[in-house]
Design a protein around this motif. Structure first.
Motif, PDB file in Angstrom:
ATOM      1  N   ILE A 150     -16.388  -6.241 -44.311  1.00 36.87           N
ATOM      2  CA  ILE A 150     -17.590  -5.770 -43.599  1.00 36.87           C
ATOM      3  C   ILE A 150     -17.236  -5.459 -42.147  1.00 36.87           C
ATOM      4  O   ILE A 150     -17.680  -4.444 -41.592  1.00 36.87           O
ATOM      5  CB  ILE A 150     -18.735  -6.806 -43.667  1.00 36.87           C
ATOM      6  CG1 ILE A 150     -19.164  -7.054 -45.113  1.00 36.87           C
ATOM      7  CG2 ILE A 150     -19.912  -6.394 -42.798  1.00 36.87           C
ATOM      8  CD1 ILE A 150     -19.690  -5.864 -45.855  1.00 36.87           C
ATOM      9  N   ASN A 151     -16.427  -6.298 -41.528  1.00 32.91           N
ATOM     10  CA  ASN A 151     -16.020  -6.056 -40.137  1.00 32.91           C
ATOM     11  C   ASN A 151     -15.202  -4.771 -40.009  1.00 32.91           C
ATOM     12  O   ASN A 151     -15.382  -4.008 -39.052  1.00 32.91           O
ATOM     13  CB  ASN A 151     -15.242  -7.252 -39.582  1.00 32.91           C
ATOM     14  CG  ASN A 151     -16.117  -8.454 -39.346  1.00 32.91           C
ATOM     15  OD1 ASN A 151     -17.353  -8.349 -39.233  1.00 32.91           O
ATOM     16  ND2 ASN A 151     -15.521  -9.623 -39.290  1.00 32.91           N
ATOM     17  N   THR A 152     -14.323  -4.507 -40.968  1.00 34.68           N
ATOM     18  CA  THR A 152     -13.533  -3.274 -40.946  1.00 34.68           C
ATOM     19  C   THR A 152     -14.432  -2.052 -41.121  1.00 34.68           C
ATOM     20  O   THR A 152     -14.293  -1.057 -40.394  1.00 34.68           O
ATOM     21  CB  THR A 152     -12.453  -3.295 -42.046  1.00 34.68           C
ATOM     22  OG1 THR A 152     -11.578  -4.398 -41.797  1.00 34.68           O
ATOM     23  CG2 THR A 152     -11.648  -2.001 -42.060  1.00 34.68           C
ATOM     24  N   LEU A 153     -15.351  -2.118 -42.074  1.00 39.28           N
ATOM     25  CA  LEU A 153     -16.299  -1.004 -42.258  1.00 39.28           C
ATOM     26  C   LEU A 153     -17.069  -0.762 -40.961  1.00 39.28           C
ATOM     27  O   LEU A 153     -17.246   0.387 -40.546  1.00 39.28           O
ATOM     28  CB  LEU A 153     -17.272  -1.294 -43.401  1.00 39.28           C
ATOM     29  CG  LEU A 153     -16.704  -1.372 -44.818  1.00 39.28           C
ATOM     30  CD1 LEU A 153     -17.813  -1.689 -45.805  1.00 39.28           C
ATOM     31  CD2 LEU A 153     -15.995  -0.096 -45.205  1.00 39.28           C
ATOM     32  N   THR A 154     -17.528  -1.846 -40.335  1.00 38.16           N
ATOM     33  CA  THR A 154     -18.302  -1.729 -39.097  1.00 38.16           C
ATOM     34  C   THR A 154     -17.473  -1.086 -37.987  1.00 38.16           C
ATOM     35  O   THR A 154     -17.958  -0.202 -37.269  1.00 38.16           O
ATOM     36  CB  THR A 154     -18.824  -3.112 -38.663  1.00 38.16           C
ATOM     37  OG1 THR A 154     -19.674  -3.637 -39.697  1.00 38.16           O
ATOM     38  CG2 THR A 154     -19.602  -3.036 -37.360  1.00 38.16           C
ATOM     39  N   GLU A 155     -16.219  -1.518 -37.852  1.00 41.87           N
ATOM     40  CA  GLU A 155     -15.339  -0.932 -36.842  1.00 41.87           C
ATOM     41  C   GLU A 155     -15.157   0.561 -37.083  1.00 41.87           C
ATOM     42  O   GLU A 155     -15.146   1.361 -36.133  1.00 41.87           O
ATOM     43  CB  GLU A 155     -13.970  -1.634 -36.850  1.00 41.87           C
ATOM     44  CG  GLU A 155     -14.004  -3.035 -36.315  1.00 41.87           C
ATOM     45  CD  GLU A 155     -12.711  -3.808 -36.595  1.00 41.87           C
ATOM     46  OE1 GLU A 155     -11.695  -3.184 -36.996  1.00 41.87           O
ATOM     47  OE2 GLU A 155     -12.735  -5.038 -36.424  1.00 41.87           O
ATOM     48  N   ASN A 156     -15.017   0.948 -38.339  1.00 46.39           N
ATOM     49  CA  ASN A 156     -14.833   2.370 -38.655  1.00 46.39           C
ATOM     50  C   ASN A 156     -16.113   3.167 -38.483  1.00 46.39           C
ATOM     51  O   ASN A 156     -16.060   4.339 -38.125  1.00 46.39           O
ATOM     52  CB  ASN A 156     -14.251   2.511 -40.065  1.00 46.39           C
ATOM     53  CG  ASN A 156     -12.812   2.021 -40.140  1.00 46.39           C
ATOM     54  OD1 ASN A 156     -12.115   1.979 -39.126  1.00 46.39           O
ATOM     55  ND2 ASN A 156     -12.375   1.641 -41.309  1.00 46.39           N
ATOM     56  N   ILE A 157     -17.256   2.550 -38.711  1.00 47.17           N
ATOM     57  CA  ILE A 157     -18.545   3.225 -38.434  1.00 47.17           C
ATOM     58  C   ILE A 157     -18.657   3.490 -36.940  1.00 47.17           C
ATOM     59  O   ILE A 157     -19.109   4.558 -36.526  1.00 47.17           O
ATOM     60  CB  ILE A 157     -19.730   2.378 -38.933  1.00 47.17           C
ATOM     61  CG1 ILE A 157     -19.773   2.372 -40.468  1.00 47.17           C
ATOM     62  CG2 ILE A 157     -21.052   2.898 -38.370  1.00 47.17           C
ATOM     63  CD1 ILE A 157     -20.728   1.352 -41.066  1.00 47.17           C
ATOM     64  N   ALA A 158     -18.243   2.537 -36.135  1.00 45.02           N
ATOM     65  CA  ALA A 158     -18.323   2.684 -34.670  1.00 45.02           C
ATOM     66  C   ALA A 158     -17.498   3.869 -34.175  1.00 45.02           C
ATOM     67  O   ALA A 158     -17.788   4.435 -33.115  1.00 45.02           O
ATOM     68  CB  ALA A 158     -17.875   1.416 -33.989  1.00 45.02           C
ATOM     69  N   LYS A 159     -16.489   4.287 -34.935  1.00 37.37           N
ATOM     70  CA  LYS A 159     -15.639   5.406 -34.551  1.00 37.37           C
ATOM     71  C   LYS A 159     -16.235   6.765 -34.905  1.00 37.37           C
ATOM     72  O   LYS A 159     -15.674   7.788 -34.532  1.00 37.37           O
ATOM     73  CB  LYS A 159     -14.259   5.269 -35.203  1.00 37.37           C
ATOM     74  CG  LYS A 159     -13.487   4.044 -34.758  1.00 37.37           C
ATOM     75  CD  LYS A 159     -12.209   3.903 -35.563  1.00 37.37           C
ATOM     76  CE  LYS A 159     -11.499   2.604 -35.252  1.00 37.37           C
ATOM     77  NZ  LYS A 159     -10.341   2.397 -36.141  1.00 37.37           N
ATOM     78  N   LEU A 160     -17.334   6.778 -35.648  1.00 39.90           N
ATOM     79  CA  LEU A 160     -17.919   8.038 -36.090  1.00 39.90           C
ATOM     80  C   LEU A 160     -18.389   8.871 -34.903  1.00 39.90           C
ATOM     81  O   LEU A 160     -18.892   8.388 -33.938  1.00 39.90           O
ATOM     82  CB  LEU A 160     -19.103   7.806 -37.032  1.00 39.90           C
ATOM     83  CG  LEU A 160     -18.757   7.175 -38.379  1.00 39.90           C
ATOM     84  CD1 LEU A 160     -20.038   6.898 -39.166  1.00 39.90           C
ATOM     85  CD2 LEU A 160     -17.850   8.107 -39.187  1.00 39.90           C
TER      86      LEU A 160
END
Length: 129
Positions: A119-129
């Motif tokens: 979940i933390n990795t998904l969140t970090e990658n969402i933040a890069k959008l």
């Protein structure tokens, strides 16, 4: 078991964020680097991380511009992953991922740490959008 990712602000309107999460191919951009398989099949996708079993998620509840849920395709494990979207302005929105799973205590203990990292990795990658 409930796991909440951090709330992140992205440079997409709530409508754009909603559209992003309803196109399942887009989830490939969010997956961790150790993803070994990612395949979209209609309203579901299968992914596998190195050393983990394959997981199929099915597109579920959609509330326009505010919520997109993915659920487990298998009845053996009951869980959902939901993206909550809140408009901040016309061009930005807040996104928070929430995982809800119905696991026995032993299973919950085994999967909590890797799921939290996922979940933390998904969140970090969402933040890069």
């Amino acid at each position: 078991m409930n796991i909440e990712g951090a709330k992140v602000t992205i440079n997409k309107s709530a409508e754009e964020a909603f559209q992003f999460f309803t196109v399942l191919d887009n989830f490939e951009q969010l997956m961790p680097e150790n993803t070994q398989k990612f395949e979209v099949d209609g309203e579901s996708f299968v992914f596998a991380l190195k050393g983990m079993p394959e997981i199929r998620l099915v597109l579920g509840e959609r509330i326009e511009f505010s919520k997109v849920s993915l659920g487990a395709a298998s009845s053996k494990l009951s869980f959902s992953l939901t993206a909550h979207i809140d408009a901040v302005s016309d061009s930005t929105s807040d996104v928070q991922l929430k995982f809800d799973g119905d696991f026995n205590p032993m299973m919950a203990m085994m999967v909590k740490k890797p799921l939290t990292a996922f979940i933390n990795t998904l969140t970090e990658n969402i933040a890069k959008l």
